[in-house]
Design a protein around this motif. Structure first.
Motif, PDB file in Angstrom:
ATOM      1  N   ARG A  63       0.640  -1.108   0.137  1.00 18.00           N
ATOM      2  CA  ARG A  63       0.145   0.008  -0.337  1.00 18.00           C
ATOM      3  C   ARG A  63       0.807   1.355  -0.313  1.00 18.00           C
ATOM      4  NH1 ARG A  63      -5.033  -0.961   3.972  1.00 18.00           N
ATOM      5  NH2 ARG A  63      -5.214  -2.661   3.571  1.00 18.00           N
ATOM      6  N   PRO A  64       0.621   1.990  -0.195  1.00 17.05           N
ATOM      7  CA  PRO A  64       0.813   3.694  -0.094  1.00 17.05           C
ATOM      8  C   PRO A  64       1.077   4.079   1.072  1.00 17.05           C
ATOM      9  CG  PRO A  64      -1.196   4.378  -1.397  1.00 17.05           C
ATOM     10  CD  PRO A  64      -1.004   2.387  -0.884  1.00 17.05           C
ATOM     11  N   TYR A  65       2.456   5.570   1.055  1.00 14.59           N
ATOM     12  CA  TYR A  65       1.827   5.554   2.983  1.00 14.59           C
ATOM     13  C   TYR A  65       1.009   6.721   3.169  1.00 14.59           C
ATOM     14  CZ  TYR A  65       4.067   8.593   6.214  1.00 14.59           C
ATOM     15  OH  TYR A  65       4.628   8.845   7.507  1.00 14.59           O
ATOM     16  N   VAL A  81     -12.153   0.974 -12.764  1.00 16.95           N
ATOM     17  CA  VAL A  81     -12.259   0.977 -11.717  1.00 16.95           C
ATOM     18  C   VAL A  81     -10.456   0.102 -11.029  1.00 16.95           C
ATOM     19  CG1 VAL A  81     -13.395  -0.196  -9.647  1.00 16.95           C
ATOM     20  CG2 VAL A  81     -14.207   0.104 -11.835  1.00 16.95           C
ATOM     21  N   GLN A 107      -6.148  -2.466 -12.148  1.00 15.08           N
ATOM     22  CA  GLN A 107      -6.638  -4.267 -12.335  1.00 15.08           C
ATOM     23  C   GLN A 107      -7.988  -4.219 -13.699  1.00 15.08           C
ATOM     24  OE1 GLN A 107      -5.231  -6.326 -10.641  1.00 15.08           O
ATOM     25  NE2 GLN A 107      -6.730  -7.887 -11.824  1.00 15.08           N
ATOM     26  N   ALA A 121      -3.613   4.443  -8.253  1.00 15.25           N
ATOM     27  CA  ALA A 121      -3.517   4.133  -6.882  1.00 15.25           C
ATOM     28  C   ALA A 121      -2.651   4.191  -5.721  1.00 15.25           C
ATOM     29  CB  ALA A 121      -3.786   2.241  -6.995  1.00 15.25           C
ATOM     30  N   LYS A 122      -1.159   4.352  -6.489  1.00 16.85           N
ATOM     31  CA  LYS A 122      -0.225   4.698  -5.801  1.00 16.85           C
ATOM     32  C   LYS A 122       0.190   6.022  -5.562  1.00 16.85           C
ATOM     33  CE  LYS A 122       0.697   0.445  -4.717  1.00 16.85           C
ATOM     34  NZ  LYS A 122      -0.315  -0.028  -5.735  1.00 16.85           N
ATOM     35  N   VAL A 175      -5.095   8.424  -5.046  1.00 18.15           N
ATOM     36  CA  VAL A 175      -6.241   7.839  -3.796  1.00 18.15           C
ATOM     37  C   VAL A 175      -6.503   6.525  -3.746  1.00 18.15           C
ATOM     38  CG1 VAL A 175      -7.639   7.899  -2.366  1.00 18.15           C
ATOM     39  CG2 VAL A 175      -7.075   9.897  -3.727  1.00 18.15           C
ATOM     40  N   PRO A 176      -6.319   5.100  -3.227  1.00 24.54           N
ATOM     41  CA  PRO A 176      -6.399   3.622  -3.235  1.00 24.54           C
ATOM     42  C   PRO A 176      -7.511   3.890  -2.941  1.00 24.54           C
ATOM     43  CG  PRO A 176      -4.167   4.062  -1.637  1.00 24.54           C
ATOM     44  CD  PRO A 176      -4.591   5.536  -1.778  1.00 24.54           C
ATOM     45  N   GLY A 177      -8.443   4.535  -2.669  1.00 23.05           N
ATOM     46  CA  GLY A 177     -10.009   4.314  -1.934  1.00 23.05           C
ATOM     47  C   GLY A 177     -10.461   5.166  -3.600  1.00 23.05           C
ATOM     48  N   ALA A 178     -10.449   6.187  -4.129  1.00 22.66           N
ATOM     49  CA  ALA A 178     -11.037   6.217  -5.725  1.00 22.66           C
ATOM     50  C   ALA A 178     -10.936   4.954  -6.527  1.00 22.66           C
ATOM     51  CB  ALA A 178     -10.418   7.205  -5.341  1.00 22.66           C
ATOM     52  N   ARG A 179     -10.026   3.949  -6.537  1.00 21.38           N
ATOM     53  CA  ARG A 179      -9.971   2.977  -7.288  1.00 21.38           C
ATOM     54  C   ARG A 179     -10.454   3.498  -8.799  1.00 21.38           C
ATOM     55  NH1 ARG A 179      -8.053   0.193  -7.007  1.00 21.38           N
ATOM     56  NH2 ARG A 179      -8.393  -1.572  -8.204  1.00 21.38           N
ATOM     57  N   LEU A 187     -11.633   5.629   4.563  1.00 22.02           N
ATOM     58  CA  LEU A 187     -11.720   6.300   3.304  1.00 22.02           C
ATOM     59  C   LEU A 187     -10.602   6.482   1.933  1.00 22.02           C
ATOM     60  CD1 LEU A 187     -14.418   6.725   4.460  1.00 22.02           C
ATOM     61  CD2 LEU A 187     -14.053   9.289   3.916  1.00 22.02           C
ATOM     62  N   PHE A 188      -9.962   5.685   2.293  1.00 22.56           N
ATOM     63  CA  PHE A 188      -8.648   5.979   1.403  1.00 22.56           C
ATOM     64  C   PHE A 188      -7.676   5.180   1.281  1.00 22.56           C
ATOM     65  CE2 PHE A 188      -6.910  10.871   1.465  1.00 22.56           C
ATOM     66  CZ  PHE A 188      -7.909  11.353   2.073  1.00 22.56           C
ATOM     67  N   PRO A 210     -14.142   2.862  -1.369  1.00 21.75           N
ATOM     68  CA  PRO A 210     -14.297   2.991  -0.111  1.00 21.75           C
ATOM     69  C   PRO A 210     -14.826   4.843  -0.157  1.00 21.75           C
ATOM     70  CG  PRO A 210     -12.322   2.026   0.170  1.00 21.75           C
ATOM     71  CD  PRO A 210     -12.535   2.299  -1.636  1.00 21.75           C
TER      72      PRO A 210
END
Lengths: 459, 459
Positions: free
Chosen positions: A62-64, A134, A137, A282-283, A286-290, B99-100, B327
């Motif tokens: 995962r990113p920081y 999305v 992937q 994602a990196k 924001v990973p959570g935006a997909r 969320l992120f 998310p």
């Protein structure tokens, strides 16, 4: 359109379970991907990680996350809405409709993605050849689904490779032919050998998947001459290249691709439209935006004299898979781009500094602790998230459980990237999420494990 | 795991295009779905609609958008974050991470979805059997991909059927066997006939897709006795039922399923776990969140004595398709649920009133204008978005273009729901997005078109 192949006898698909009259499905009657090791890897690794929440994790890719703040989501959304009003002249009602309703299958931020590619990568593309997906992937699956027409089709990919590529290929029923990986990334001599062997065996080689920058899991990169040669091979052998660039921005040199920094992407060098570019936010976002994307500017002839873009074909598949990428999620990424002059290099300066610091600390820490250990070695990536250690003992999921339970440290056994057929003497360390004190403590714990095993080997 | 089937000769996949040295892909070398009519339908219809922006559209199946306001997105996000803090005891840092970051593949709102199903549908499910998806479309693909193991597998589905189902089946290489539709929804006698014919032909019938409430495109519903009989057939014939419930809440009776309102869903009646429930928040939540879900509480035996849930298998496929549903997008839907005591019935009272008003106005308006027209008829749905007209002349895309260009009105030719093999005398009207004045004007325009055509037929 569809034909019946491999006709099977009519079978009962639901067997009665012993304890009740409720039906039980038999996994053997389900799609073959569900029995594959690659599909279990993520779950299994997450399960072990979940059992040892106190363990220091060199496993997570995962990113920081130290800078995350929910207020940013609101800010990015506001920035994107302002752009829709000002740059695109929308009324409040149109802005609301853009975020709330079904949207264009290709996405509502294709223009911003194209600007981002120009600013950060020197890649010039028409927004019409971009399909927002999305995450990266989905982009992978769209491309593999489009390219797999029959049972003779195969994909080339480096070995070891990203588990998500293996999984997407399984879902598309597309066999993957492995190509050796060296210190300079994918082995181009082996690529040509494997390609010809596959053709001699009657396979149709559709494409070669490759991550030229800091590839997951090895962390290795291709130099400029290897990139040029790979493009030449693609032209000579008439195949597509699927370029995955999830980690390219996180390099240990001057900003921006070019002579002084990292080499340009394959897509930036692509004069013959041989490269389908697979992008990820994602990196960098924001990973959570997909949110990810594909750039597919190849022309597709429809057989009736007309032609469109490969992006249009991917868009058709996407319309039946996810309809469109959430416009709200796209707005979050769009807003982050707009807040940073469309540069994710600029947006990620603090994170990039942390990744560099962490990579240096891990490499220095390994040298200090294990520099004299016989038969223990590791590569020295110049960026990205990953370092790979080679050791003279077996690295399997049992060892991981012991590392987590007895030593309080997590890593990723490399066999997961070989479909559990090789890689049993290697482990991957991810440097992206840790703080300096955790790295020192984690390396101490890892060293304790390795020292114990080395003693066992020596006995 | 994967075997080579239908081995094809090695072929050149890229032909040189005449005007340059750049490569052109041949669509005939791509996946068969890309040549299918169903994959083109949406694009084609959107294209015609795009050419005539001034036309009144009875074509769009989108939800009513008159109440949309960007402020709601911010409110829903805040409501969900408050729930994470208060009900789930998270710190601000944990809320931000939720969320992120990458999240659980099954989703972060499975609890809320389960509560929603209990409140609105009387369906009791464990949150562990819920998989949150990128819209109902992804849920469909996950289920079809899981169920299609070999070339003999087939799916039963009503004819006409939702184009998205046809598309998802094409992507999964799963042939669809059509079952007749009557005024009470899917024709159960024909279902049994088609099922047995398919088995006699050596096919393995995996499941039957069905929309018991206001099915797209016909707008018809199944009564309680038909639902019970369908469940009995599923048990007797040992198949799964895939229940799509995108429109169930928008009915013209008392709120909530039961004796006095609409009949309960199949899943609420399902005592034998024969039903995989496909849920959508596109019509009841926010389409732009792209959030749907599957409920898959069937047990799956792994062949080694163990067992898990079908939801876990779908989750594995999802991890390789889209990793997880955004998310942030889930938080928007979660926040809407939390702001309405987990009831989408409550959240959609204003919209439901508009759909009822519009349906009544369209049905009354048709009676007033075309009640005496020979050979023109329509069904009378008690809810949902759609009415279907039957006319004594050809309804194809040419007619649609004329309707749009000369009369300024749009509808959906029904042949799109028959894979362009039937339905050429029917058209679908969608009532969901229009205001009263548009309905009157639109029906006047439609009547002018129909009157002209009737005169041609009479000549």
């Amino acid at each position: 359109m569809l034909e019946f192949m491999d006709v099977m006898p009519s079978e009962v698909i639901l067997a009665e379970s012993p304890e009740s009259d409720r039906a039980t499905l038999d996994r053997a009657t389900l799609h073959a991907s569900l029995g594959a090791a690659a599909m279990e890897s993520m779950n299994l690794l997450n399960e072990i990680a979940g059992q040892y929440p106190e363990a220091i994790s060199f496993a997570a890719g995962r990113p920081y996350e130290g800078f995350y703040d929910v207020a940013q989501v609101h800010e990015y959304l506001r920035a994107f809405c302002a752009y829709l009003r000002v740059e695109r002249g929308m009324t409040d009602r149109q802005v609301a409709r853009t975020l709330f309703q079904y949207g264009d299958t290709k996405g509502i931020i294709t223009e911003l993605v194209a600007r981002n590619l120009a600013v950060d990568e020197g890649i010039e593309v028409d927004p019409g050849s971009v399909v927002v997906t999305v995450g990266c992937q989905e982009a992978m699956f769209l491309v593999l689904r489009a390219l797999r027409a029959g049972g003779g089709d195969v994909l080339l990919a480096p070995r070891p490779t990203y588990v998500g590529l293996t999984g997407a290929a399984l879902l598309a029923d597309l066999p993957v032919v492995g190509v050796a990986t060296g210190p300079g990334g994918i082995d181009l001599d082996d690529l040509v050998v494997e390609l010809r062997l596959a053709r001699e065996a009657g396979r149709r080689v559709r494409a070669c998947y490759v991550t030229p920058d800091f590839a997951n899991p090895m962390g290795v990169s291709m130099d400029l001459s290897a990139r040029r040669r790979l493009l030449d091979i693609a032209v000579a052998e008439n195949i597509l290249l699927l370029e995955d660039n999830a980690y390219g921005l996180f390099h240990d040199g001057p900003e921006g691709p070019g002579e002084t920094g990292r080499p340009p992407t394959l897509k930036a060098l692509d004069r013959d439209k041989r490269v389908v570019y697979l992008g990820s936010f994602a990196k960098t976002g924001v990973p959570g935006a997909r949110v990810g994307f594909a750039v597919a500017d190849q022309r597709v002839a429809d057989g009736a004299g007309g032609s469109g873009l490969f992006a249009d074909e991917l868009s058709k598949i996407k319309s039946m898979l996810t309809v469109n990428t959430s416009p709200i999620a796209q707005a979050v990424i769009g807003g982050k781009l707009l807040s940073n002059d469309c540069s994710m290099v600029a947006a990620n300066r603090p994170e990039t500094a942390i990744y560099r610091r962490n990579m240096r600390q891990v490499l220095d820490g390994l040298t200090k602790r294990l520099g004299d250990a016989a038969d223990v070695s590791w590569n020295v990536p110049t960026g990205g998230f990953f370092v790979v250690l080679t050791v003279p003992f077996t690295v399997d999921d049992d060892l991981l459980e012991q590392a987590a339970g007895r030593f309080g440290v997590l890593f990723t056994p490399m066999h997961h990237f070989f479909g559990t057929t090789a890689g049993f003497r290697q482990l991957r360390l991810s440097i992206s999420t840790l703080e300096p004190a955790q790295i020192d403590e984690g390396l101490d714990r890892l060293t304790a494990l390795i020292t114990e095993r080395l003693a066992d080997v020596a006995r």
